[in-house]
Write an enzyme that holds these catalytic residues in place. Structure first.
Site, PDB file in Angstrom:
ATOM      1  N   CYS A 113       0.835  -1.200   0.000  1.00  0.00           N
ATOM      2  CA  CYS A 113       0.000   0.000   0.000  1.00  0.00           C
ATOM      3  C   CYS A 113       0.870   1.252   0.000  1.00  0.00           C
ATOM      4  O   CYS A 113       0.653   2.181  -0.789  1.00  0.00           O
ATOM      5  CB  CYS A 113      -0.939  -0.033   1.215  1.00  0.00           C
ATOM      6  N   CYS A 114       1.896   1.291   0.859  1.00  0.00           N
ATOM      7  CA  CYS A 114       2.788   2.459   0.890  1.00  0.00           C
ATOM      8  C   CYS A 114       3.554   2.595  -0.435  1.00  0.00           C
ATOM      9  O   CYS A 114       3.800   3.708  -0.898  1.00  0.00           O
ATOM     10  CB  CYS A 114       3.785   2.338   2.036  1.00  0.00           C
ATOM     11  N   CYS A 199      -1.374   8.557   7.218  1.00  0.00           N
ATOM     12  CA  CYS A 199      -2.716   8.185   6.748  1.00  0.00           C
ATOM     13  C   CYS A 199      -3.585   7.764   7.933  1.00  0.00           C
ATOM     14  O   CYS A 199      -3.096   7.131   8.876  1.00  0.00           O
ATOM     15  CB  CYS A 199      -2.606   7.008   5.787  1.00  0.00           C
ATOM     16  N   CYS A 202      -3.506   4.167   9.467  1.00  0.00           N
ATOM     17  CA  CYS A 202      -2.231   3.684  10.019  1.00  0.00           C
ATOM     18  C   CYS A 202      -1.642   4.631  11.053  1.00  0.00           C
ATOM     19  O   CYS A 202      -0.438   4.567  11.332  1.00  0.00           O
ATOM     20  CB  CYS A 202      -1.227   3.488   8.888  1.00  0.00           C
ATOM     21  N   CYS A 224       7.783   4.441   5.792  1.00  0.00           N
ATOM     22  CA  CYS A 224       6.891   4.004   4.709  1.00  0.00           C
ATOM     23  C   CYS A 224       7.680   3.593   3.475  1.00  0.00           C
ATOM     24  O   CYS A 224       7.162   2.885   2.615  1.00  0.00           O
ATOM     25  CB  CYS A 224       5.919   5.121   4.348  1.00  0.00           C
TER      26      CYS A 224
END
Ligand code: SF4
Length: 234
Positions: A113-114, A199, A202, A224
């Site tokens: 995702c990162c 985000c 997280c 990240c």
């Protein structure tokens, strides 16, 4: 600059104030930009840089998972400082990410995702730059303890990118002294128990004595990837 020149200049700049480091960097590198996620250090750095070079290029990544407070702060900075701001999003849209990986990828694979939402757009923003200014501090996390004011990185295509960390020597108190002393806007979540803001899925508030980045990714990782994807050469 050669790697030896970067290392030597880093030593020379080490004892200088962030403003002096920025002035040197602006003179040394015509193609330079600041990246920020508008955390406390980023807010201080951008406000400081805008006072020295009002048209300084600034870029930020919108992951599609930012807190409303972070979006409001970004807009406030543009209005207050007339920022030359580029907002980047991932080349893979969130809709496409959801199709490929399913909803809430951050619950299963924060690295992917990162990589899609943060690292890819950051890589793109750095293309064509000679130097990149970031708001990292050594005492933010053990992953940042060895940063230098000036560093040399090698991109995938072999070209050099110099990274400038004007706040490397700063403490958290230095950051807050600057923000409050210069009336710089900051994220109101920082007054509600958050120490580092990314985000919303997280990021959690933390205890007053917790490490600054303990509230990120449930403590599973500290970075990240935007500050670790390139090979450091000096
Ligand atoms: Fe995804 Fe979380 Fe990384 Fe944001 S911080 S890009 S939501 S894994």
């Amino acid at each position: 600059m050669t790697e030896a020149e970067v290392a030597a200049r880093a030593q020379e700049l080490e004892g200088q104030a962030p403003e002096e480091i920025l002035r040197w960097a602006f003179a040394a590198f015509p193609r330079i930009a600041i990246s920020t996620a508008f955390g406390p250090e980023g807010c201080a750095l951008v406000a400081m840089a805008a006072a020295i070079k009002p048209d300084v290029k600034v870029f930020t990544v919108d992951t599609d998972f930012l807190f409303p407070e972070s979006l409001e702060l970004r807009a406030k900075f543009v209005e207050r400082y007339g920022l030359n701001l580029e907002v980047l999003k991932g080349a893979v849209t969130l809709e496409e990410q959801n199709r490929r990986h399913g909803l809430a990828l951050y619950e299963r694979d924060t690295d992917t995702c990162c990589a899609l939402r943060k690292v890819e757009p950051t890589r793109r923003a750095l293309v064509g730059l000679d130097a990149w200014i970031a708001g990292l501090r050594r005492d933010q996390a053990k992953t940042r303890a060895r940063i230098d004011v000036l560093e040399s990185y090698q991109r995938d295509d072999g070209t050099q990118l110099v990274k400038v960390n004007p706040l490397a020597r700063w403490t958290r108190k230095d950051t807050w002294d600057y923000l409050l002393g210069h009336d710089v806007p900051y994220n109101p979540l920082l007054d509600r128990g958050y120490k580092s803001i990314g985000c919303w899925p997280c990021t959690q508030p933390v205890a007053a004595d917790a490490d600054e980045r303990a509230g990120r990714w449930g403590g599973q990782k500290l970075e990240c990837g935007i500050h670790t994807f390139m090979a450091r050469k000096a």
